[in-house]
Design a protein around this motif. Sequence first.
Motif, PDB file in Angstrom:
ATOM      1  N   GLU A  48      -6.024   1.052  59.231  1.00 38.49           N
ATOM      2  CA  GLU A  48      -4.967   1.434  59.772  1.00 38.49           C
ATOM      3  C   GLU A  48      -4.539   2.794  59.090  1.00 38.49           C
ATOM      4  O   GLU A  48      -4.952   3.102  57.912  1.00 38.49           O
ATOM      5  CB  GLU A  48      -3.716   0.339  59.787  1.00 38.49           C
ATOM      6  CG  GLU A  48      -3.160   0.070  58.386  1.00 38.49           C
ATOM      7  CD  GLU A  48      -1.906  -0.980  58.366  1.00 38.49           C
ATOM      8  OE1 GLU A  48      -1.346  -0.713  59.456  1.00 38.49           O
ATOM      9  OE2 GLU A  48      -1.934  -1.684  57.549  1.00 38.49           O
ATOM     10  N   THR A  52       1.413   4.334  58.409  1.00 38.55           N
ATOM     11  CA  THR A  52       2.016   2.920  59.153  1.00 38.55           C
ATOM     12  C   THR A  52       2.267   2.066  58.061  1.00 38.55           C
ATOM     13  O   THR A  52       3.448   1.267  57.924  1.00 38.55           O
ATOM     14  CB  THR A  52       1.244   2.532  60.171  1.00 38.55           C
ATOM     15  OG1 THR A  52       1.108   3.435  61.146  1.00 38.55           O
ATOM     16  CG2 THR A  52       1.656   1.328  60.727  1.00 38.55           C
ATOM     17  N   GLU A  55       5.199   2.718  55.668  1.00 41.19           N
ATOM     18  CA  GLU A  55       6.652   2.367  56.649  1.00 41.19           C
ATOM     19  C   GLU A  55       7.054   0.887  56.603  1.00 41.19           C
ATOM     20  O   GLU A  55       8.007   0.366  56.633  1.00 41.19           O
ATOM     21  CB  GLU A  55       6.752   2.963  57.793  1.00 41.19           C
ATOM     22  CG  GLU A  55       6.761   4.461  58.015  1.00 41.19           C
ATOM     23  CD  GLU A  55       8.050   4.940  57.077  1.00 41.19           C
ATOM     24  OE1 GLU A  55       8.978   4.513  57.345  1.00 41.19           O
ATOM     25  OE2 GLU A  55       7.792   5.839  56.284  1.00 41.19           O
ATOM     26  N   ARG A  56       5.823   0.088  56.719  1.00 40.21           N
ATOM     27  CA  ARG A  56       5.898  -1.466  56.915  1.00 40.21           C
ATOM     28  C   ARG A  56       6.173  -2.226  55.568  1.00 40.21           C
ATOM     29  O   ARG A  56       7.055  -2.927  55.290  1.00 40.21           O
ATOM     30  CB  ARG A  56       4.789  -2.199  57.661  1.00 40.21           C
ATOM     31  CG  ARG A  56       4.784  -3.492  57.797  1.00 40.21           C
ATOM     32  CD  ARG A  56       3.617  -4.189  58.704  1.00 40.21           C
ATOM     33  NE  ARG A  56       2.685  -4.050  57.824  1.00 40.21           N
ATOM     34  CZ  ARG A  56       1.298  -3.419  57.988  1.00 40.21           C
ATOM     35  NH1 ARG A  56       1.426  -2.312  58.926  1.00 40.21           N
ATOM     36  NH2 ARG A  56       0.285  -3.366  56.972  1.00 40.21           N
ATOM     37  N   GLU A  57       5.187  -1.772  54.535  1.00 36.67           N
ATOM     38  CA  GLU A  57       5.151  -2.478  53.400  1.00 36.67           C
ATOM     39  C   GLU A  57       5.885  -1.567  52.049  1.00 36.67           C
ATOM     40  O   GLU A  57       5.723  -2.103  50.782  1.00 36.67           O
ATOM     41  CB  GLU A  57       3.921  -2.973  53.084  1.00 36.67           C
ATOM     42  CG  GLU A  57       3.589  -4.010  54.239  1.00 36.67           C
ATOM     43  CD  GLU A  57       2.159  -4.642  53.833  1.00 36.67           C
ATOM     44  OE1 GLU A  57       1.800  -4.774  52.723  1.00 36.67           O
ATOM     45  OE2 GLU A  57       1.470  -4.906  54.910  1.00 36.67           O
TER      46      GLU A  57
END
Length: 288
Positions: A48, A52, A55-57
């Motif tokens: 990925e 991304t 931003e998520r983790e």
Amino acid sequence: MPESVGSTNARCADRLREAADLLEAQGANPFRVTAYRRAADTVLHLDEDIGTLVEREGLPGLDALPGIGRGIASALLEMVRNGRWTQLERLRGSVDPVQLLTTVPGLGHRLAERIHEELHVDTLEALEVAAHDGRLESVPGVGARRAASIRASLQQMLSRSRPRRPASAPGGSAAPSVETLLAVDREYREKASAGKLPAIAPRRFNPSGEAWLPVLHAARDGWQFTALYSNTAQAHQLGRTRDWVVLYFYDDEHAEGQGTIVTETHGPLSGRRVVRGREAECRAHYAD
């Protein structure tokens, strides 16, 4: 993997590989070189987009990747969020710390330059340390109120990007001892004077593009070090470019810290090499 994902991850991997190549060419410990190359492979083969994932983790997500420790995770976060990596720019000789400091709200170019000249900080993390230990408010034009405002801004800027614990050696120390720092300082100056170190061409204060700035990479007492003479306007103006030494230190997870060593010009330590901000420890060191 979509092309946009591949290109984002590839840019980060390329920077890690370039840092590894520069470290290798400058004689750094093979462990550091291998760590950056291994991290580059991990990033390049992610399934990925690394943005991304951030931003998520956030930092924990990067730290959890195979072959990525706290220091390299922080480096990747800087690349993703700021589009730059200060450590790589330093290795290239292209770092512009004043421009970086002006990203802090309320810091214009003149004040950022004065802070850099007075405190020899070239990262936001080092500025935050100075904001908390009292050095920042002693800089002319800052004062207690502005220092408090800068602390608050840095807290907001760095809260999502700081390592979960400070850089530390295998024994648990938060920073190298003054004895270790002074030993690396001595090694750097002796080898630089003897012409035994590779040199880089700094972008600042170097219109001819000459490769004059010696760089040392060394390992001592569980720490990795990079040593460089201070390339600031004040160092040039005062003729201290062969005296003031900036040491960057890294623990076994490549988390970075910084210290500056100078020849003291007054007081009981006059003529001695001193770690700025740790004068009391230096007095005890020389008293032994």
